[in-house]
Design a protein around this motif. Structure first.
Motif, short mmCIF file in Angstrom:
data_model
loop_
_atom_site.label_atom_id
_atom_site.label_comp_id
_atom_site.label_asym_id
_atom_site.label_seq_id
_atom_site.Cartn_x
_atom_site.Cartn_y
_atom_site.Cartn_z
N ASP A 19 -28.72 -41.98 -5.14
CA ASP A 19 -28.69 -40.51 -5.21
C ASP A 19 -28.90 -39.89 -3.82
OD1 ASP A 19 -28.56 -40.07 -8.18
OD2 ASP A 19 -30.42 -41.22 -8.10
N PRO A 20 -27.97 -40.13 -2.91
CA PRO A 20 -28.16 -39.65 -1.53
C PRO A 20 -28.26 -38.13 -1.41
CG PRO A 20 -25.90 -40.42 -1.86
CD PRO A 20 -26.68 -40.85 -3.06
N GLU A 35 -28.05 -26.38 5.43
CA GLU A 35 -28.89 -25.82 4.36
C GLU A 35 -28.06 -25.00 3.39
OE1 GLU A 35 -32.97 -23.14 3.94
OE2 GLU A 35 -31.59 -22.76 5.61
N LYS A 36 -27.18 -24.16 3.91
CA LYS A 36 -26.35 -23.30 3.05
C LYS A 36 -25.44 -24.11 2.14
CE LYS A 36 -24.20 -20.68 5.96
NZ LYS A 36 -23.37 -19.61 6.57
N TYR A 37 -24.71 -25.03 2.73
CA TYR A 37 -23.70 -25.75 1.94
C TYR A 37 -24.31 -26.81 1.03
CZ TYR A 37 -20.05 -23.27 4.40
OH TYR A 37 -19.23 -22.27 4.87
N LEU A 38 -25.42 -27.38 1.44
CA LEU A 38 -26.10 -28.34 0.56
C LEU A 38 -26.70 -27.60 -0.64
CD1 LEU A 38 -26.85 -31.31 0.22
CD2 LEU A 38 -28.92 -30.88 1.57
N THR A 39 -27.31 -26.45 -0.38
CA THR A 39 -27.86 -25.64 -1.47
C THR A 39 -26.75 -25.18 -2.41
OG1 THR A 39 -29.66 -24.87 -0.04
CG2 THR A 39 -29.22 -23.58 -2.03
N LEU A 40 -25.61 -24.82 -1.85
CA LEU A 40 -24.49 -24.38 -2.67
C LEU A 40 -24.09 -25.44 -3.70
CD1 LEU A 40 -22.16 -22.44 -3.36
CD2 LEU A 40 -20.85 -23.50 -1.50
N SER A 89 -18.94 -39.17 -0.06
CA SER A 89 -18.21 -40.17 0.73
C SER A 89 -19.02 -40.52 1.97
CB SER A 89 -16.86 -39.61 1.15
OG SER A 89 -17.03 -38.49 1.99
N ASP A 90 -18.64 -41.62 2.61
CA ASP A 90 -19.31 -42.02 3.85
C ASP A 90 -19.18 -40.94 4.92
OD1 ASP A 90 -20.09 -44.40 2.73
OD2 ASP A 90 -18.44 -45.57 3.58
N SER A 91 -18.01 -40.32 4.97
CA SER A 91 -17.79 -39.28 5.99
C SER A 91 -18.68 -38.06 5.72
CB SER A 91 -16.32 -38.86 6.02
OG SER A 91 -15.91 -38.34 4.76
N ALA A 92 -18.89 -37.73 4.46
CA ALA A 92 -19.76 -36.60 4.11
C ALA A 92 -21.21 -36.90 4.48
CB ALA A 92 -19.65 -36.28 2.63
N LEU A 93 -21.64 -38.13 4.23
CA LEU A 93 -23.01 -38.52 4.56
C LEU A 93 -23.22 -38.58 6.07
CD1 LEU A 93 -23.65 -41.27 1.85
CD2 LEU A 93 -24.46 -38.91 1.86
N ARG A 94 -22.22 -39.06 6.80
CA ARG A 94 -22.31 -39.07 8.26
C ARG A 94 -22.36 -37.63 8.79
NH1 ARG A 94 -18.63 -43.46 7.95
NH2 ARG A 94 -16.88 -42.03 8.31
N ALA A 95 -21.59 -36.76 8.17
CA ALA A 95 -21.58 -35.36 8.58
C ALA A 95 -22.96 -34.74 8.39
CB ALA A 95 -20.54 -34.59 7.77
N SER A 154 -17.74 -32.47 11.83
CA SER A 154 -18.69 -32.74 10.75
C SER A 154 -18.92 -31.50 9.90
CB SER A 154 -20.03 -33.22 11.33
OG SER A 154 -19.87 -34.46 11.99
N LEU A 155 -18.98 -30.35 10.55
CA LEU A 155 -19.16 -29.10 9.81
C LEU A 155 -17.95 -28.84 8.91
CD1 LEU A 155 -20.81 -26.59 9.23
CD2 LEU A 155 -19.78 -25.50 11.24
#
Length: 209
Positions: free
Chosen positions: A144-145, A107-112, A88-94, A60-61
């Motif tokens: 807007d997930p 937090e880091k990658y979502l903020t990025l 994508s569904d895989s990104a949301l599951r991750a 997932s990471l």
């Protein structure tokens, strides 16, 4: 002769008693020996489940890291206003898995992702824009997930309440109050772009003839 007849049943009973005791001891030994095997089996099952969970967590990471790093919003003038990527569904599951397994990495990658969007808006058009695909109303997890996930992180807007405008500058504001995120080089790189454009706007660079 009668005495022998009396002795024989007694010996027979004693012999049966010993056989019964021996059988009982054998059953007890077998039962006691079988318990560790059951425990080992349960332990193996737990270890297998833990390893599977670790693999899912690391996978997932990898999925979300790649998703965030590959996001490249348009920055050139007249190329249209950049939007958040379709998740994508895989990104949301991750994301769901990372919330518990790697919250700091999430937090880091979502903020990025959101910092990239704001820096693109500034480089392109020197201003921020609404980040929702359906700006009227509140927050919609179906439409807007990523916005909802970032709002879960920042806790800036209440769920199920009308929100007039969500600026792409939300990520810059979040980093400004969470300075440790600047230790992440990709975020720092885009923050430097943002602050340079801010300075250029203040200096009127873009409006000089």
């Amino acid at each position: 002769m009668k005495r022998l007849l009396y002795i024989f049943p007694i010996l027979l009973i004693a012999s049966c008693g010993q056989t019964s005791n021996t059988s009982q001891e054998s059953i007890t030994v077998h039962r006691s020996e079988s318990k560790p095997k059951t425990i080992l089996k349960n332990t193996d099952t737990v270890e297998t489940a833990e390893k599977s969970s670790e693999l899912n967590s690391e996978k997932s990471l990898d999925i979300f890291t790649e998703f965030a790093l590959n996001y490249s919003p348009a920055r050139k003038p007249n190329s249209g206003v950049a939007m958040l990527p379709e998740a994508s569904d895989s990104a949301l599951r991750a994301i769901e898995i990372l919330k518990t397994s790697h919250p700091k990495e999430l937090e880091k990658y979502l903020t990025l992702i959101f910092v990239k969007l704001y820096s693109a808006h500034l480089e392109c058009c020197h201003q921020s824009y609404e980040i929702r695909r359906q700006p009227l109303g509140g927050l919609d997890r179906d439409k807007d997930p990523l916005v909802c996930e970032f709002n879960d992180l920042t806790k800036q807007f209440a769920d199920k309440k009308r929100v007039e405008f969500i600026s792409s500058s939300i990520a810059y504001d979040y980093v400004s109050s969470h300075k440790y995120l600047l230790d992440f080089k990709p975020i720092k790189k885009h923050i430097e772009v943002i602050e340079q454009v801010h300075k250029n706007i203040e200096d009127g660079v873009y409006w000089k003839s």
